[in-house]
Design a protein around this motif. Structure first.
Motif, mmCIF file in Angstrom:
data_model
loop_
_atom_site.group_PDB
_atom_site.id
_atom_site.type_symbol
_atom_site.label_atom_id
_atom_site.label_comp_id
_atom_site.label_asym_id
_atom_site.label_seq_id
_atom_site.Cartn_x
_atom_site.Cartn_y
_atom_site.Cartn_z
ATOM 1 N N LEU A 57 0.881 -1.197 -0.129
ATOM 2 C CA LEU A 57 -0.004 0.013 -0.144
ATOM 3 C C LEU A 57 0.639 1.342 -0.061
ATOM 4 O O LEU A 57 0.667 2.410 -0.826
ATOM 5 C CB LEU A 57 -0.886 -0.013 1.114
ATOM 6 N N PHE A 58 1.899 1.194 0.860
ATOM 7 C CA PHE A 58 2.749 2.303 0.912
ATOM 8 C C PHE A 58 3.616 2.660 -0.571
ATOM 9 O O PHE A 58 3.582 3.823 -1.016
ATOM 10 C CB PHE A 58 3.942 2.110 1.836
ATOM 11 N N VAL A 59 3.856 1.439 -1.236
ATOM 12 C CA VAL A 59 4.531 1.523 -2.599
ATOM 13 C C VAL A 59 3.517 2.319 -3.543
ATOM 14 O O VAL A 59 3.966 2.972 -4.331
ATOM 15 C CB VAL A 59 4.992 0.457 -2.999
ATOM 16 N N VAL A 60 2.531 1.751 -3.675
ATOM 17 C CA VAL A 60 1.035 2.498 -4.428
ATOM 18 C C VAL A 60 1.104 3.775 -4.201
ATOM 19 O O VAL A 60 1.015 4.738 -5.123
ATOM 20 C CB VAL A 60 0.099 1.723 -4.367
ATOM 21 N N ALA A 61 1.052 4.194 -3.072
ATOM 22 C CA ALA A 61 0.772 5.631 -2.703
ATOM 23 C C ALA A 61 1.915 6.563 -2.814
ATOM 24 O O ALA A 61 1.853 7.756 -3.596
ATOM 25 C CB ALA A 61 0.685 5.822 -0.949
ATOM 26 N N LEU A 62 3.339 5.939 -2.751
ATOM 27 C CA LEU A 62 4.414 6.771 -3.179
ATOM 28 C C LEU A 62 4.434 6.934 -4.526
ATOM 29 O O LEU A 62 5.018 7.940 -5.019
ATOM 30 C CB LEU A 62 5.791 5.687 -2.753
ATOM 31 N N PHE A 63 4.054 6.050 -5.458
ATOM 32 C CA PHE A 63 4.210 6.284 -7.030
ATOM 33 C C PHE A 63 3.058 6.928 -7.673
ATOM 34 O O PHE A 63 3.053 7.174 -8.824
ATOM 35 C CB PHE A 63 4.772 5.013 -7.580
ATOM 36 N N ALA A 64 1.881 6.797 -6.726
ATOM 37 C CA ALA A 64 0.788 7.443 -7.360
ATOM 38 C C ALA A 64 0.861 8.886 -7.766
ATOM 39 O O ALA A 64 1.547 9.667 -7.083
ATOM 40 C CB ALA A 64 -0.458 7.279 -6.432
ATOM 41 N N GLY A 65 0.171 9.405 -8.727
ATOM 42 C CA GLY A 65 0.195 10.639 -9.249
ATOM 43 C C GLY A 65 1.577 11.396 -9.838
ATOM 44 O O GLY A 65 1.973 12.426 -9.590
ATOM 45 N N GLY A 66 2.295 10.153 -10.163
ATOM 46 C CA GLY A 66 3.740 10.535 -10.723
ATOM 47 C C GLY A 66 4.941 10.625 -9.567
ATOM 48 O O GLY A 66 5.890 10.711 -9.830
ATOM 49 N N GLY A 67 4.361 10.337 -8.534
ATOM 50 C CA GLY A 67 5.461 10.228 -7.461
ATOM 51 C C GLY A 67 5.699 11.504 -6.723
ATOM 52 O O GLY A 67 6.321 11.760 -5.708
ATOM 53 N N HIS A 68 5.154 12.562 -7.199
ATOM 54 C CA HIS A 68 5.393 13.788 -6.467
ATOM 55 C C HIS A 68 4.220 14.708 -6.222
ATOM 56 O O HIS A 68 4.332 15.967 -6.101
ATOM 57 C CB HIS A 68 6.397 14.642 -7.527
ATOM 58 N N GLN A 69 2.929 14.106 -6.178
ATOM 59 C CA GLN A 69 1.885 14.909 -5.969
ATOM 60 C C GLN A 69 1.538 15.115 -4.545
ATOM 61 O O GLN A 69 1.997 13.862 -3.790
ATOM 62 C CB GLN A 69 0.697 14.061 -6.466
ATOM 63 N N ALA A 76 1.692 8.432 1.500
ATOM 64 C CA ALA A 76 3.026 7.675 1.629
ATOM 65 C C ALA A 76 3.567 7.728 2.876
ATOM 66 O O ALA A 76 3.874 6.680 3.451
ATOM 67 C CB ALA A 76 3.877 7.659 0.454
ATOM 68 N N ALA A 77 3.943 8.652 3.457
ATOM 69 C CA ALA A 77 4.509 9.371 4.425
ATOM 70 C C ALA A 77 3.868 8.627 5.649
ATOM 71 O O ALA A 77 4.341 8.172 6.664
ATOM 72 C CB ALA A 77 4.645 10.707 4.767
ATOM 73 N N ALA A 78 2.456 8.671 5.763
ATOM 74 C CA ALA A 78 1.570 8.263 6.823
ATOM 75 C C ALA A 78 1.749 7.042 6.829
ATOM 76 O O ALA A 78 1.540 6.148 8.249
ATOM 77 C CB ALA A 78 0.129 8.685 6.695
ATOM 78 N N LEU A 79 1.443 6.160 5.671
ATOM 79 C CA LEU A 79 1.310 4.764 5.898
ATOM 80 C C LEU A 79 2.861 4.215 6.427
ATOM 81 O O LEU A 79 3.161 3.305 7.272
ATOM 82 C CB LEU A 79 1.308 4.311 4.510
ATOM 83 N N PHE A 80 3.955 4.797 5.939
ATOM 84 C CA PHE A 80 5.514 4.388 6.541
ATOM 85 C C PHE A 80 5.482 4.758 7.957
ATOM 86 O O PHE A 80 5.857 3.901 8.715
ATOM 87 C CB PHE A 80 6.421 5.434 5.771
ATOM 88 N N ALA A 81 4.844 5.925 8.465
ATOM 89 C CA ALA A 81 4.934 6.010 9.963
ATOM 90 C C ALA A 81 4.250 5.149 10.539
ATOM 91 O O ALA A 81 4.378 4.617 11.657
ATOM 92 C CB ALA A 81 4.488 7.497 10.295
ATOM 93 N N LEU A 82 2.937 4.602 10.052
ATOM 94 C CA LEU A 82 2.099 3.603 10.885
ATOM 95 C C LEU A 82 2.808 2.430 11.034
ATOM 96 O O LEU A 82 2.913 1.747 12.010
ATOM 97 C CB LEU A 82 0.690 3.472 9.823
ATOM 98 N N ALA A 83 3.477 1.935 9.743
ATOM 99 C CA ALA A 83 4.177 0.685 9.776
ATOM 100 C C ALA A 83 5.336 0.659 10.597
ATOM 101 O O ALA A 83 5.667 -0.144 11.350
ATOM 102 C CB ALA A 83 4.867 0.445 8.191
ATOM 103 N N ALA A 84 5.999 2.024 10.851
ATOM 104 C CA ALA A 84 7.028 2.091 11.728
ATOM 105 C C ALA A 84 6.756 1.835 12.937
ATOM 106 O O ALA A 84 7.523 1.555 13.931
ATOM 107 C CB ALA A 84 7.934 3.344 11.436
ATOM 108 N N ILE A 85 5.559 2.568 13.448
ATOM 109 C CA ILE A 85 4.932 2.435 14.784
ATOM 110 C C ILE A 85 4.677 1.135 15.270
ATOM 111 O O ILE A 85 4.973 0.597 16.310
ATOM 112 C CB ILE A 85 3.852 3.463 14.975
#
Length: 227
Positions: A57-69, A76-85
């Motif tokens: 899910l994180f990878v999909v969010a990271l590359f969605a919208g060309g990767g810089h939307q 993507a940052a929120a999903l990464f933070a959730l996983a890190a927690i």
């Protein structure tokens, strides 16, 4: 703590004197409770599996919208933070409540490395992080994993504080770089990433030294934690 003879007399007046190696029997002795098996589906393992499920899910969010939307990068940052927690709590819960399982020992480091690796590779593909940084960190993690498997039969290398600090700094650096920030925030993120590279290399070399000692000495104390 030693038990005095008079304490034995008060607690078990009919108990017979046992010789070394003899089995206790009689009404004065109660059978020891059988060890309770740890269920596979416990809270610690559920958190670990959730972290693995978050990675795609994180990878999909990271590359969605060309990767810089902006919106997708925040997601993507929120999903990464959730996983890190979840990484922060699953190990603590397993040790505190006796929920350590063979599955958890195997799945936990896989989840950690999958999350960090996906983030680093994704940032490099998008041009937000130099490839040499990704190669150094991912190469170190892969090398340590192979090294652990090689020395597993001879002993387990104790977890050190350096490994935990390395993982923390890596996570903070990635978290900052994932956010659509610029200026001083971007500089701070890169500074953290360079620090993460230094810690990654130093702890990796330390791990190689410990592995060599375990290999030639034939064993070490058992511990779980980040490497």
């Amino acid at each position: 703590m030693s038990v005095q003879p008079e304490e034995i007399d008060r607690r078990w007046p009919d108990a017979a004197v046992l010789r070394p190696g003899a089995e206790p029997s009689g009404a004065g002795f109660a059978a020891a409770p059988a060890a309770t098996a740890v269920p596979l589906m416990n809270i610690a393992n559920v958190l670990t599996m959730a972290r693995i499920a978050i990675v795609p899910l994180f990878v999909v969010a990271l590359f969605a919208g060309g990767g810089h939307q902006t919106g997708w990068r925040i997601a993507a940052a929120a999903l990464f933070a959730l996983a890190a927690i979840t990484d922060r709590f699953d190990g603590q819960l397993a040790r505190k409540y006796g929920l350590v399982t063979d599955f958890g020992k195997l799945a936990d480091p896989i989840a950690d490395k999958a999350l960090i690796g996906a983030a680093l590779i994704g940032l490099s593909v998008l041009g937000d992080l130099a490839w040499w940084i990704t190669l150094v960190i991912c190469g170190r993690e892969l090398g340590v994993t192979v090294l652990r498997l090689l020395v597993m039969r001879r002993g387990v290398i104790p977890a050190g504080r350096g490994g935990k600090l390395k993982t923390l700094v890596q996570s903070l650096a990635i978290g900052v770089l994932l956010l659509p920030l610029s200026g001083g925030f971007e500089v701070a993120g890169m500074a953290l990433m360079y620090l993460a590279v230094v810690l990654t290399v130093v702890t990796g070399l330390d791990y190689v030294g410990q592995a060599a000692r375990v290999w030639f000495a034939g064993g070490s104390g058992r511990a779980r934690g980040h490497d």
